[in-house]
Scaffold this motif. Structure first.
Motif, PDB file in Angstrom:
ATOM      1  N   GLY A   1       0.815  -1.208   0.000  1.00  0.00           N
ATOM      2  CA  GLY A   1       0.000   0.000   0.000  1.00  0.00           C
ATOM      3  C   GLY A   1       0.847   1.255   0.000  1.00  0.00           C
ATOM      4  O   GLY A   1       0.564   2.215  -0.744  1.00  0.00           O
ATOM      5  N   ARG A   2       1.879   1.277   0.804  1.00  0.00           N
ATOM      6  CA  ARG A   2       2.742   2.454   0.846  1.00  0.00           C
ATOM      7  C   ARG A   2       3.533   2.622  -0.451  1.00  0.00           C
ATOM      8  O   ARG A   2       3.802   3.749  -0.889  1.00  0.00           O
ATOM      9  CB  ARG A   2       3.667   2.377   2.062  1.00  0.00           C
ATOM     10  N   ARG A   3       3.903   1.510  -1.077  1.00  0.00           N
ATOM     11  CA  ARG A   3       4.583   1.613  -2.379  1.00  0.00           C
ATOM     12  C   ARG A   3       3.666   2.272  -3.404  1.00  0.00           C
ATOM     13  O   ARG A   3       4.079   3.156  -4.174  1.00  0.00           O
ATOM     14  CB  ARG A   3       5.002   0.219  -2.864  1.00  0.00           C
ATOM     15  N   GLN A   4       2.401   1.853  -3.441  1.00  0.00           N
ATOM     16  CA  GLN A   4       1.449   2.433  -4.387  1.00  0.00           C
ATOM     17  C   GLN A   4       1.195   3.908  -4.104  1.00  0.00           C
ATOM     18  O   GLN A   4       1.004   4.698  -5.031  1.00  0.00           O
ATOM     19  CB  GLN A   4       0.134   1.655  -4.344  1.00  0.00           C
ATOM     20  N   ILE A   5       1.190   4.278  -2.827  1.00  0.00           N
ATOM     21  CA  ILE A   5       1.004   5.688  -2.474  1.00  0.00           C
ATOM     22  C   ILE A   5       2.110   6.547  -3.076  1.00  0.00           C
ATOM     23  O   ILE A   5       1.862   7.614  -3.651  1.00  0.00           O
ATOM     24  CB  ILE A   5       0.943   5.847  -0.945  1.00  0.00           C
ATOM     25  N   GLY A   6       3.353   6.092  -2.936  1.00  0.00           N
ATOM     26  CA  GLY A   6       4.463   6.845  -3.502  1.00  0.00           C
ATOM     27  C   GLY A   6       4.337   7.024  -4.994  1.00  0.00           C
ATOM     28  O   GLY A   6       4.605   8.104  -5.544  1.00  0.00           O
ATOM     29  N   GLU A   7       3.889   5.990  -5.688  1.00  0.00           N
ATOM     30  CA  GLU A   7       3.737   6.055  -7.140  1.00  0.00           C
ATOM     31  C   GLU A   7       2.617   7.013  -7.536  1.00  0.00           C
ATOM     32  O   GLU A   7       2.773   7.828  -8.454  1.00  0.00           O
ATOM     33  CB  GLU A   7       3.443   4.647  -7.672  1.00  0.00           C
TER      34      GLU A   7
END
Length: 454
Positions: free
Chosen positions: A288-294
């Motif tokens: 989830g945090r990876r997708q937020i950064g993207e």
């Protein structure tokens, strides 16, 4: 299959647990259902304890970063009005008094309406509400097991910083979201969509330092952000990998701060992450945090007004929409939502449409009757099978996969919680919830401000 080796399992020695306390009613989970259940029970004279895993209340609305109440408003004869009342009105008033409640926001061509709020104000208002009502609270406590005596739960076992403890009560209400207590007690349940997936989870985040006027001009219309995503992908293929279609990017009480609902958490098989699986839940938090950064990279680079923006908060946990749902005395179905169903044992109203978070997108389905674009919620969906002194309220109540996609919203959870807490206080000690006097329950709910037609 070979028997497990000693490396696969261990045997935990038996131990004697201290009793934390004895109560009339114990509620597990401090989200909308648990808030309404505990307040309703204590206001009707029951000694009530609310057990919460975090150090604050609000459930997915705070820990999951949802930041808006959905399902409080429904369309009747083409007019949008608030149709969920009761304990929630007290909570809204307290959030508003703290300056944390936004004006209603419409979407989907005026077919839905939400109330967004400041998360910190919600946490403080919830504390105020429970303390003023006389609810006892146990924070940082995780339901771990139950002790059964025949068809009744005799005690709830919790893990705390003081160690493992037991809590005795005459009646229990499971508002855990995952039906944890019901599962421990052996209540039959369904998990997700029955095919290995579920409504996909989302990690929510908030963005600050937004130039409000330019952002509102660019994406103030509910669907405008998605048009901009489509245009960007057409002009620059491969530049961004969007988690799903149907992003929701909306302003908070302070228009320079916006909430973002766009991530979609899959497991390694490409299905919805199973939040009852410890490994998947751990991996999903990171994803989830990876997708937020993207996605934040897209906001800063492509969306007017977000050039100087910064992420100001990522939710404490991934937002879970669906895990276990008990098999109760009645299962609310998708057709009940679409047909604006009425029930003799009505306890309140669900005004949220079917919101199916499927792979890569959100599929909305609305009631067919715009003159009554909401449905009744029946008492029977709270009544657990095989356990006499347990009710289940909130997103883990008895619903089909499709029905739960609507009634899991906070409006429906407030309704279910208020009915469960009221019923628990009214029921005689030692009696089974199957013996509840529904007429009396309905009369009490009406007296306490609940809204429904018989």
């Amino acid at each position: 299959m070979a028997a497990p080796s000693s490396m696969d399992t261990i045997t935990e020695p038996a131990r004697t647990l201290p009793v934390y306390g004895e109560f009339d009613v114990v509620v597990v989970g401090g989200g909308p259902a648990g808030l309404a259940a505990s307040v309703s029970a204590v206001r009707r004279g029951a000694r009530t304890l609310l057990v919460e895993r975090y150090g604050f209340l609000g459930g997915m609305g705070t820990a999951g970063g949802v930041t808006n109440f959905a399902g409080l408003y429904g369309r009747r004869n083409g007019e949008m009005r608030q149709v969920v009342h009761g304990v929630v009105d007290d909570l809204l008033d307290r959030i508003d008094a703290l300056g944390g409640l936004n004006d209603p926001q419409d979407g989907m061509q005026g077919r839905i309406r939400v109330r967004s709020y400041d998360v910190s104000a919600y946490k403080c208002a919830a504390d105020q509400l429970l303390l003023a009502s006389g609810v006892q609270m146990l924070f940082h406590a995780w339901a771990a097991a139950v002790v059964m005596e025949g068809p009744r739960i005799a005690a709830l076992v919790v893990e705390t910083k003081s160690g493992r403890q037991a809590i005795r009560a005459d009646k229990f209400i499971d508002c855990s979201g995952d039906a944890d207590v019901a599962h421990f007690a052996g209540v039959p349940f369904e998990l997700g969509d029955g095919h290995g997936s579920a409504l996909f989870p989302t990690t929510m985040f908030r963005v600050g330092h937004v130039e409000a006027a330019r952002a509102m001009a660019a994406v103030g219309e509910f669907s405008a952000i998605n048009k901009l995503m489509d245009e960007t992908q057409a002009q620059h293929p491969g530049r961004y990998n969007f988690p799903r279609k149907g992003a929701i990017v909306r302003p908070q009480k302070n228009p320079s701060e916006w909430r973002v609902n766009v991530t979609q958490i899959r497991n390694t098989q490409g299905q919805a992450m199973d939040a009852t699986d410890a490994r998947q839940l751990s991996e999903g938090e990171q994803e989830g945090r990876r997708q937020i950064g993207e996605y934040f990279r897209f906001l800063k680079n492509e969306v007017p007004g977000f050039e100087q923006a910064a992420i100001v908060d990522i939710a404490a946990q991934v937002g879970i929409r669906e895990t276990r749902r008990i098999c109760g005395a009645y299962s609310l179905s998708g057709e009940d939502i679409l047909s604006s169903a009425r029930f003799e044992d009505v306890i309140g109203i669900n005004a949220w449409p079917m919101e199916m978070h499927v792979d890569g997108e959100i599929v909305w389905r609305f009631p067919r009757d715009d003159a009554r674009a909401f449905n009744d919620l029946p008492w029977r969906m709270l009544v657990a099978k095989e356990v006499d002194n347990l009710l289940v309220a909130g997103r883990c109540a008895s619903m089909s996969h499709e029905g739960q996609s609507a009634a899991r919203a906070s409006g429906g959870c407030f309704v279910m919680g208020q009915a469960a807490g009221t019923a628990a206080a009214l029921l005689d000690a030692g009696a089974a919830f199957s013996a509840t006097d529904v007429d009396r329950l309905q009369q009490c709910l009406k007296q306490d401000g609940a809204c429904f037609e018989r």
